[in-house]
Write a protein that holds these residues in place. Structure first.
Motif, mmCIF file in Angstrom:
data_model
loop_
_atom_site.group_PDB
_atom_site.id
_atom_site.type_symbol
_atom_site.label_atom_id
_atom_site.label_comp_id
_atom_site.label_asym_id
_atom_site.label_seq_id
_atom_site.Cartn_x
_atom_site.Cartn_y
_atom_site.Cartn_z
ATOM 1 N N GLY A 172 7.204 55.006 64.418
ATOM 2 C CA GLY A 172 7.055 55.657 63.125
ATOM 3 C C GLY A 172 7.964 55.029 62.078
ATOM 4 N N ARG A 173 8.390 55.827 61.136
ATOM 5 C CA ARG A 173 9.240 55.340 60.054
ATOM 6 C C ARG A 173 10.692 55.300 60.527
ATOM 7 N NH1 ARG A 173 7.781 58.209 54.472
ATOM 8 N NH2 ARG A 173 9.205 56.578 53.782
ATOM 9 N N THR A 174 10.963 54.329 61.388
ATOM 10 C CA THR A 174 12.292 54.243 61.980
ATOM 11 C C THR A 174 13.288 53.630 61.002
ATOM 12 O OG1 THR A 174 11.809 52.097 62.963
ATOM 13 C CG2 THR A 174 11.323 54.045 64.283
ATOM 14 N N PHE A 175 14.543 53.791 61.296
ATOM 15 C CA PHE A 175 15.630 53.279 60.494
ATOM 16 C C PHE A 175 16.697 52.774 61.460
ATOM 17 C CE2 PHE A 175 17.839 57.231 61.448
ATOM 18 C CZ PHE A 175 16.792 58.123 61.585
ATOM 19 N N SER A 176 17.335 51.670 61.126
ATOM 20 C CA SER A 176 18.279 51.067 62.059
ATOM 21 C C SER A 176 19.624 51.777 62.063
ATOM 22 C CB SER A 176 18.472 49.583 61.733
ATOM 23 O OG SER A 176 18.936 49.438 60.414
ATOM 24 N N ASP A 177 20.003 52.355 60.942
ATOM 25 C CA ASP A 177 21.295 53.027 60.860
ATOM 26 C C ASP A 177 21.171 54.415 61.498
ATOM 27 O OD1 ASP A 177 23.541 54.214 58.228
ATOM 28 O OD2 ASP A 177 23.906 53.686 60.330
ATOM 29 N N ARG A 178 21.168 54.437 62.815
ATOM 30 C CA ARG A 178 20.943 55.674 63.528
ATOM 31 C C ARG A 178 21.780 55.731 64.797
ATOM 32 N NH1 ARG A 178 15.700 52.828 64.801
ATOM 33 N NH2 ARG A 178 15.746 52.301 67.009
ATOM 34 N N THR A 179 21.879 56.906 65.324
ATOM 35 C CA THR A 179 22.478 57.145 66.634
ATOM 36 C C THR A 179 21.437 57.852 67.482
ATOM 37 O OG1 THR A 179 24.731 57.261 65.783
ATOM 38 C CG2 THR A 179 24.301 58.345 67.894
ATOM 39 N N MET A 180 21.282 57.395 68.702
ATOM 40 C CA MET A 180 20.346 58.009 69.641
ATOM 41 C C MET A 180 21.119 58.865 70.635
ATOM 42 S SD MET A 180 17.570 56.865 68.465
ATOM 43 C CE MET A 180 16.559 57.664 69.706
ATOM 44 N N GLY A 181 20.537 59.990 70.984
ATOM 45 C CA GLY A 181 21.202 60.875 71.926
ATOM 46 C C GLY A 181 20.271 61.358 73.009
ATOM 47 N N TRP A 182 20.860 61.710 74.135
ATOM 48 C CA TRP A 182 20.149 62.394 75.210
ATOM 49 C C TRP A 182 20.818 63.759 75.403
ATOM 50 C CZ3 TRP A 182 15.669 61.058 77.445
ATOM 51 C CH2 TRP A 182 15.263 59.724 77.399
ATOM 52 N N PHE A 183 19.979 64.782 75.480
ATOM 53 C CA PHE A 183 20.431 66.134 75.733
ATOM 54 C C PHE A 183 19.594 66.706 76.866
ATOM 55 C CE2 PHE A 183 23.216 66.969 72.084
ATOM 56 C CZ PHE A 183 22.919 65.884 71.290
ATOM 57 N N ARG A 184 20.074 67.785 77.445
ATOM 58 C CA ARG A 184 19.295 68.452 78.477
ATOM 59 C C ARG A 184 19.419 69.959 78.315
ATOM 60 N NH1 ARG A 184 22.918 66.676 83.791
ATOM 61 N NH2 ARG A 184 24.735 68.008 83.366
ATOM 62 N N ALA A 186 17.449 61.665 67.677
ATOM 63 C CA ALA A 186 17.942 60.650 66.758
ATOM 64 C C ALA A 186 18.534 61.308 65.525
ATOM 65 C CB ALA A 186 16.819 59.700 66.344
ATOM 66 N N ARG A 187 19.561 60.653 64.990
ATOM 67 C CA ARG A 187 20.173 61.122 63.755
ATOM 68 C C ARG A 187 20.543 59.902 62.916
ATOM 69 N NH1 ARG A 187 25.807 63.438 63.265
ATOM 70 N NH2 ARG A 187 25.489 62.307 61.313
ATOM 71 N N HIS A 188 20.697 60.126 61.631
ATOM 72 C CA HIS A 188 21.133 59.048 60.754
ATOM 73 C C HIS A 188 22.622 58.776 60.961
ATOM 74 C CE1 HIS A 188 17.383 59.892 58.568
ATOM 75 N NE2 HIS A 188 17.517 58.686 58.057
ATOM 76 N N GLY A 189 22.993 57.518 60.794
ATOM 77 C CA GLY A 189 24.397 57.127 60.832
ATOM 78 C C GLY A 189 24.869 56.676 62.197
ATOM 79 N N GLN A 190 25.955 55.941 62.199
ATOM 80 C CA GLN A 190 26.594 55.465 63.442
ATOM 81 C C GLN A 190 27.646 56.496 63.829
ATOM 82 O OE1 GLN A 190 25.339 52.155 64.686
ATOM 83 N NE2 GLN A 190 23.957 53.041 63.160
ATOM 84 N N ILE A 191 27.204 57.639 64.296
ATOM 85 C CA ILE A 191 28.091 58.770 64.580
ATOM 86 C C ILE A 191 27.781 59.307 65.966
ATOM 87 C CG2 ILE A 191 28.819 61.071 63.850
ATOM 88 C CD1 ILE A 191 27.855 60.284 61.013
ATOM 89 N N LEU A 192 28.757 59.210 66.850
ATOM 90 C CA LEU A 192 28.569 59.685 68.223
ATOM 91 C C LEU A 192 28.808 61.192 68.280
ATOM 92 C CD1 LEU A 192 30.361 56.788 70.098
ATOM 93 C CD2 LEU A 192 27.921 57.324 70.189
ATOM 94 N N SER A 193 27.797 61.927 67.895
ATOM 95 C CA SER A 193 27.925 63.380 67.876
ATOM 96 C C SER A 193 27.388 63.985 69.164
ATOM 97 C CB SER A 193 27.167 63.948 66.686
ATOM 98 O OG SER A 193 27.161 65.350 66.748
ATOM 99 N N SER A 194 28.088 64.975 69.678
ATOM 100 C CA SER A 194 27.629 65.719 70.853
ATOM 101 C C SER A 194 27.005 67.057 70.462
ATOM 102 C CB SER A 194 28.786 65.961 71.812
ATOM 103 O OG SER A 194 29.793 66.736 71.185
ATOM 104 N N ASP A 195 26.894 67.307 69.167
ATOM 105 C CA ASP A 195 26.338 68.561 68.668
ATOM 106 C C ASP A 195 24.850 68.385 68.412
ATOM 107 O OD1 ASP A 195 27.288 70.820 65.935
ATOM 108 O OD2 ASP A 195 25.627 70.860 67.362
ATOM 109 N N TYR A 196 24.022 69.062 69.184
ATOM 110 C CA TYR A 196 22.579 68.867 69.063
ATOM 111 C C TYR A 196 22.077 69.229 67.667
ATOM 112 C CZ TYR A 196 21.916 73.926 69.598
ATOM 113 O OH TYR A 196 21.958 75.287 69.432
#
Length: 124
Positions: free
Chosen positions: A26-38, A98-108
């Protein structure tokens, strides 16, 4: 709009391994952080791992450190979660986010885009 599609879940025995994949389109953006949650029924969504897309910096929850590893394939626009030495308590629906920015967030709540999830069941 960004689409995230998880795959690779299944039913395995304790100590087995699985690799989850999350295809990004889709309309992806490179300035992102990817996360896995369960998430398991009746509990809040739990952070598992995150990876900044440009700087390739990973973070893992203490509960999975040393057993799980997040990685990416830039050319395939895919993020992975390698899960080793699985335990019954790892059983859950696993979500890619996925979220915008290079931010290692653990908050869903800080992640803007979500996949539909893939079920992982680990039997003892």
């Amino acid at each position: 709009q960004v689409q995230l599609v998880e795959s690779g879940g299944g039913v395995v025995q304790a100590e087995d391994s699985l690799r989850l994949s999350c295809a990004i389109s889709g309309r992806t953006f490179s300035d992102r952080t990817m996360g896995w949650f369960r998430q398991v029924p009746g509990k809040e969504r739990e952070f598992v791992a995150a990876l900044t897309w440009i700087t390739n910096a990973p973070a893992h929850a203490n509960s999975v450190g040393g057993r799980f590893a997040i990685s990416k394939d830039t050319a395939e626009n895919t993020v992975y979660l390698q899960m080793n030495s699985l335990k019954p308590e790892d059983s859950a629906v696993y979500y890619c986010a996925a979220r915008h920015g290079q931010i290692l967030s653990s908050d869903y709540r800080q992640y803007e885009y979500w996949g539909h999830g893939t079920q992982v069941t680990v039997s003892s």
